[in-house]
Each structure stands twice: as structure tokens, then as C-alpha cells.
Design a protein around this motif. Structure first.
Motif, mmCIF file in Angstrom:
data_model
loop_
_atom_site.group_PDB
_atom_site.id
_atom_site.type_symbol
_atom_site.label_atom_id
_atom_site.label_comp_id
_atom_site.label_asym_id
_atom_site.label_seq_id
_atom_site.Cartn_x
_atom_site.Cartn_y
_atom_site.Cartn_z
ATOM 1 N N GLY A 127 0.753 -1.143 0.077
ATOM 2 C CA GLY A 127 -0.124 0.090 -0.068
ATOM 3 C C GLY A 127 0.902 1.171 -0.127
ATOM 4 O O GLY A 127 0.142 2.376 0.160
ATOM 5 N N ALA A 140 0.008 -3.361 -6.800
ATOM 6 C CA ALA A 140 -1.345 -2.601 -6.901
ATOM 7 C C ALA A 140 -2.483 -3.140 -7.549
ATOM 8 O O ALA A 140 -3.617 -2.921 -7.642
ATOM 9 C CB ALA A 140 -1.051 -1.269 -7.386
ATOM 10 N N ARG A 194 -5.940 -6.787 -6.084
ATOM 11 C CA ARG A 194 -6.599 -6.318 -4.886
ATOM 12 C C ARG A 194 -8.017 -7.266 -4.822
ATOM 13 O O ARG A 194 -8.891 -6.646 -4.211
ATOM 14 C CB ARG A 194 -6.763 -4.872 -5.063
ATOM 15 N N GLY A 222 -1.928 -7.036 -2.670
ATOM 16 C CA GLY A 222 -2.036 -5.771 -3.088
ATOM 17 C C GLY A 222 -3.155 -4.742 -2.420
ATOM 18 O O GLY A 222 -3.283 -3.793 -2.687
ATOM 19 N N CYS A 223 -3.854 -5.693 -1.520
ATOM 20 C CA CYS A 223 -5.194 -4.952 -0.901
ATOM 21 C C CYS A 223 -4.646 -3.724 -0.124
ATOM 22 O O CYS A 223 -3.690 -3.765 0.550
ATOM 23 C CB CYS A 223 -5.909 -6.061 -0.297
ATOM 24 N N ARG A 224 -5.690 -2.862 -0.018
ATOM 25 C CA ARG A 224 -5.576 -1.804 1.088
ATOM 26 C C ARG A 224 -6.645 -2.513 1.859
ATOM 27 O O ARG A 224 -7.534 -3.163 1.525
ATOM 28 C CB ARG A 224 -5.574 -0.497 0.418
ATOM 29 N N ASP A 259 -10.271 -2.340 0.722
ATOM 30 C CA ASP A 259 -10.889 -3.267 0.215
ATOM 31 C C ASP A 259 -11.429 -4.489 1.010
ATOM 32 O O ASP A 259 -12.636 -4.881 0.849
ATOM 33 C CB ASP A 259 -9.741 -4.007 -0.948
ATOM 34 N N GLY A 306 -1.628 -0.466 3.460
ATOM 35 C CA GLY A 306 -1.619 -1.728 2.709
ATOM 36 C C GLY A 306 -2.140 -2.898 3.571
ATOM 37 O O GLY A 306 -1.419 -2.813 4.840
#
Ligand SMILES: Cc1cc2nc3c(=O)[nH]c(=O)nc-3n(C[C@H](O)[C@H](O)[C@H](O)COP(=O)(O)OP(=O)(O)OC[C@H]3O[C@@H](n4cnc5c(N)ncnc54)[C@H](O)[C@@H]3O)c2cc1C
Length: 196
Positions: A79, A98, A101, A117-119, A122, A143
Motif C-alpha cells: 500500500g 497494486a 486487490r 496488493g489490497c488496502r 478493500d 496496505g
């Protein structure tokens, strides 16, 4: 030890999935490269030589194999919120997750599986659709990778403890093992040692 000049970017492109992306300093417009190396903290920005955006687990394997063959330093990007610069590398290869996700919720077993790659946004949104929540951070654009590895405090911490306690790394082991199997077939003994 390799260098960017000696590496075949076209070969790399050909091995990656259609939705994966590669950005270098020479790409235009220059803003594309600047955006690719941007970090939450300006002091963490490092000018990587090649920024790879994998879109699938297979792409990640290809990116790691390519990086190992290059001999260049590698940084994994989640993130982009760390302030230590650990997700950046001057002159090295950035593997930026990125594009990965996706989140899957199993409401029956109350588990959630999220790509690297999720924040938190999500994961929180996907869980909220099922009236569920997990221990994450307090700011939803950090992240999940970096926070789980190096942070872990959030709103539910008082009741359930730190984030790391609830995280099963099964998925990470799976891709590492598949990578190891492929690399064992003769590509990089050093990387096999790292994975072990
Ligand atoms: C505005 C702000 C708010 C914050 N709030 C909180 C909070 O509420 N609670 C808390 O605990 N911390 C918080 N932090 C700290 C945060 O947890 C750390 O900065 C964390 O490292 C950020 O992770 P990231 O993935 O966004 O960062 P990145 O810079 O992308 O990555 C950080 C490190 O993790 C590694 N990494 C990231 N993703 C992966 C992955 N999928 N696989 C392997 N390695 C990976 C990177 O290589 C790097 O070493 C906050 C930070 C900021 C700037």
C-alpha cells in the motif's frame, strides 16, 4: 550480476499476463514513471529501474524469477505507506502488487482471503457487505501486507489483539512453494535457500 541493459524486457513482457504492466524511466509520459514510484512519504521514494505490476500469482512468480536472474535489488510494494523506504529500491526492481486487490469472503466460516496488493479499504468493504469486520488498521488506505508484517494495531485491537494473530500465511506459502518447485528445476539455487 546483471544490469537493466542486459535484461530482455520484451521477453519479460511476453511471459506476463495481458493485464500485467511494466514501467521504466524511459516510458512516456514521464508522469507514468513518477506515479509508479510515488510513496505516501516523499522521503521513501527511490528511483527503481523497472517497476513490474503483476496481475496474477503466476505473474508474481515470473517477476521474482526475472528479478533473481537480474541480480538487482528487489522491493515488494503493497500500500506504499511505510516511511522506512523498505518498499522502494534505488536502481532496483519494484514488484508492485497494486493490480492484485481481490477479496473473497466466506461468511459461513467467517474467513477472508485477500490478495497481497489490497488496502484495508478493500477488505473492510468486502467484509461489511456481510456485517463482518476484522482486526486491521485505523486508516483504510494503508496496505494489508505492510501493516500485517510491521504494524497491526487497529480499532478492534482492544478486544481481539494485534492483526498478526489472525493472519494465516497459507496463501503466501502456496505461491512460495510453487515458485520453489519451478526454481528448483534449475533456475536459482540462491532463491530456493531464501524461500526455505
Ligand atoms: C497514514 C498512515 C496511517 C497508518 N495507520 C496505521 C494503523 O492504524 N495501524 C498500524 O498498525 N499501522 C499503521 N500505519 C503504519 C503502517 O502499518 C506501515 O507503514 C506499513 O508498513 C504500511 O504497509 P503498506 O503495505 O501500505 O506499505 P508498503 O510501503 O507498500 O510496504 C511496507 C513493507 O511491507 C512489505 N510488503 C507490503 N505488502 C507486501 C506483500 N503483499 N507481501 C510481502 N511484503 C509486503 C514491503 O516490501 C515493505 O517492506 C500507518 C501508516 C501511515 C502512513
Amino acid at each position: 550480476m546483471g544490469s537493466v541493459q542486459t535484461l530482455d524486457l520484451e521477453q519479460l513482457r511476453a511471459r506476463l499476463s495481458e493485464t500485467a504492466e511494466i514501467v521504466t524511466k524511459d516510458d512516456s509520459p514521464p508522469e507514468l514513471y513518477q506515479k509508479s514510484i510515488a510513496r505516501w512519504s516523499e522521503s521513501s521514494v527511490r528511483k527503481g529501474s523497472i517497476i513490474i505490476f503483476p496481475a496474477t500469482v503466476e505473474d508474481v512468480c515470473v517477476a521474482v524469477e526475472y528479478s533473481a536472474a537480474s541480480g538487482l535489488e528487489v522491493a515488494v510494494v503493497g500500500g506504499r505507506h511505510s516511511t522506512s523506504g523498505s518498499s522502494s529500491s534505488e536502481g532496483g526492481i519494484h514488484i508492485d502488487l497494486a493490480k492484485m486487490r481481490a477479496v473473497t469472503v466466506d461468511p459461513t466460516n467467517k474467513t477472508v482471503t485477500a490478495q497481497g496488493g489490497c488496502r484495508w479499504e478493500d477488505v473492510d468493504t468486502a467484509l461489511a457487505n456481510h456485517q463482518l469486520a476484522t482486526v486491521g488498521g485505523t486508516v483504510n488506505d494503508t496496505g494489508i501486507g505492510g501493516l500485517t508484517l510491521g504494524g497491526g494495531y487497529g480499532h478492534l485491537m482492544g478486544q481481539y489483539g494485534l492483526r498478526q494473530k489472525l493472519c494465516s500465511p497459507t496463501g503466501a506459502y502456496k505461491s512460495a512453494l510453487s515458485l520453489k518447485t519451478r526454481i528448483s528445476s534449475g533456475r536459482s539455487e540462491e532463491l530456493v535457500l531464501v524461500l526455505e
